[in-house]
Scaffold this active site. Sequence first.
Site, PDB file in Angstrom:
ATOM      1  N   HIS A 194       7.276   2.874  -3.669  1.00 12.27           N
ATOM      2  CA  HIS A 194       6.244   3.372  -4.054  1.00 12.27           C
ATOM      3  C   HIS A 194       6.229   4.834  -3.766  1.00 12.27           C
ATOM      4  O   HIS A 194       6.391   5.276  -2.792  1.00 12.27           O
ATOM      5  CB  HIS A 194       5.038   2.995  -3.547  1.00 12.27           C
ATOM      6  N   ASP A 223      -9.403  -2.931  -6.270  1.00 14.66           N
ATOM      7  CA  ASP A 223      -8.914  -1.627  -6.289  1.00 14.66           C
ATOM      8  C   ASP A 223      -9.106  -0.808  -7.576  1.00 14.66           C
ATOM      9  O   ASP A 223      -9.514   0.694  -7.465  1.00 14.66           O
ATOM     10  CB  ASP A 223      -7.478  -1.555  -5.891  1.00 14.66           C
ATOM     11  N   ARG A 269     -13.896   6.277  -6.805  1.00 10.77           N
ATOM     12  CA  ARG A 269     -13.305   7.386  -5.937  1.00 10.77           C
ATOM     13  C   ARG A 269     -13.151   8.647  -6.806  1.00 10.77           C
ATOM     14  O   ARG A 269     -13.490   9.706  -6.308  1.00 10.77           O
ATOM     15  CB  ARG A 269     -12.230   6.916  -5.234  1.00 10.77           C
ATOM     16  N   SER A 301      -5.717   1.384  -1.057  1.00 11.95           N
ATOM     17  CA  SER A 301      -5.458   1.415  -2.512  1.00 11.95           C
ATOM     18  C   SER A 301      -4.016   0.945  -2.743  1.00 11.95           C
ATOM     19  O   SER A 301      -3.687   0.090  -3.529  1.00 11.95           O
ATOM     20  CB  SER A 301      -5.826   2.817  -3.097  1.00 11.95           C
ATOM     21  N   LYS A 339      -2.185  -3.338  -3.494  1.00  8.05           N
ATOM     22  CA  LYS A 339      -1.124  -3.820  -4.667  1.00  8.05           C
ATOM     23  C   LYS A 339       0.072  -4.117  -4.322  1.00  8.05           C
ATOM     24  O   LYS A 339       0.500  -4.941  -4.715  1.00  8.05           O
ATOM     25  CB  LYS A 339      -1.327  -2.702  -5.716  1.00  8.05           C
TER      26      LYS A 339
END
Length: 427
Positions: free
Chosen positions: A85, A164, A171, A186, A190
Site C-alpha cells: 500500500h 471506513d 473526514r 482507515s 481495509k
Amino acid sequence: MSTFDVVDLIRTKRDGGVLSDDEIRWLIDAYTAGTVGDEQMAAMAMAIFFHGLDARELPTWTTAMIETGERMDFSSLSRPTADKHSTGGVGDKITLPLAPIVAACGVAVPQLSGRGLGHTGGTLDKLEAIPGWRADLDNAAMLRQLEEVGAVICAAGSGLAPADKKLYALRDVTGTVEAIPLIASSIMSKKIAEGTGALVLDVKTGAGAFMKTRERSAELARTMVELGTAAGVTTVALVTAMDAPLGRSAGNAVEVAESVEVLAGGGPADVVELTLALAAEMLAAAGVDADPAAALASGRAMDTWRAMIRAQGGDPDAPLPTPKHVEVVTAPASGVIQSLDALAVGVAAWRLGAGRARKEDPVQAAAGVTWTAGVGDTVTRGQPLFELRTDTPERIGRAREALADAVVIGADAAEPGPVVLERIATP
C-alpha cells in the site's frame, strides 16, 4: 452489546479521556448503522484529531471497523500472499510493475487499489487507460486469477470495512483527514480485512506527499506497522521520498507506458529502484527467497503482466490512448536542475484532466504531464522540458500556471536524493 450515550463519549474524548473497548465497538457499529449521526461522528473525529487514540484504543477502533464488514480468505491458494500500500504521490506507478514482478517470484499479490483524488493519481484510473481492462472483480474471480496468474490489481469490494468508507467521506469534509490514528485505522482496517499474509507499506514524505515531514511520515509508518503486527499480518514500512515526482510521467496512459518500459528492462532509475526495493520486502515478508531483479531481467515479470492484463479483459498489445492536444513547455534557463516540485507537477496533471476533484468526476485516459529531465540533469534554455497532454485545450493555461515555479535551475551540481529514506519494522 451495551448501549451508550454518544454525547458522553464525545465529551470524554474532547476532554482528553480514553474510551473503553465496549464504547468504541458500540460507537463504530452505531455510526455504521446510522443511529449515530454524521454531526456526532464529526465531533468525535475532531476530538481524536486533537487528543489521538492511545495504544489500546487504536487497535480496538481498527478491529471494530474491520468487523463491520467481511474478511477475505486466501488460505486456499497454493502460494503465500503479500500486498503493498502506498500513501500516494505524483508519478507513483509502482504498483503496476511491482505486482507482476513479485508474482513471477512465486508470491500471490492481491492488490486492492483505489482511484485518484486531487493531485495524487489512482492505480485503477491508470490501468483503465488500457483498452478493455476492467477493475471490478468478484471474490471468486479474484481467487481464480491469483491462483492462475499470481497477481490481480482491482477495486476493493464494498464489503470490506464499510465503516471506513463512511468515516473517510466524513473526514474529507470536516478537516480531520490528517489525524494519524484515523489515517492508520482507515488504511489498515481495509488491508487487514483483505486477508493477506504480508503487507509492505510505502509511506511517502515531502512536497508531493500527503505527509510533508519525515517525522510525521515515520510516525504514521510506525503506527500502521504496529496495527498490522498486532493483527497477525507481517508488516514492514518504507518511508520514501516524494519531494520530486517519480519517473518521467504523471497521468494515466503515460504512466502505464512507463511501467511497461520498466517491465521491458528499461524505465527511469528511481522507478526501478523503488519497485525492486518494495519487491524485495514483499518477498521477504512472505518468506520467499527469490531475486526480483532476476524476474525482471528474464522477462518473467513481463509475461505475468501480460497475463494479468488479459485476465481482466485488457489487451496488452493495444495502443494506449493519445491526447488530442499536446503543448510543450521549455526550460526557462540554462543550467542544472536543482529541484522539481512534485506537488506542482501533480496539480498540473490534475488540471489537465488526469485526476478528479470529486470521487464521481471522470478522468481523461490520455491526460498528463511528461518531463525530459530531473534533478541533477543539465538543461539548455528553450529546450523542451515538459509536455502537457489533454483532450481539452482550455485546461492548458491553468496547468502551465501550476508549473510556473516547479523547476529550480542553477549553476551548481546537484544529485537526486535517496529514494528510500527509512525502513520501519517491528523490533
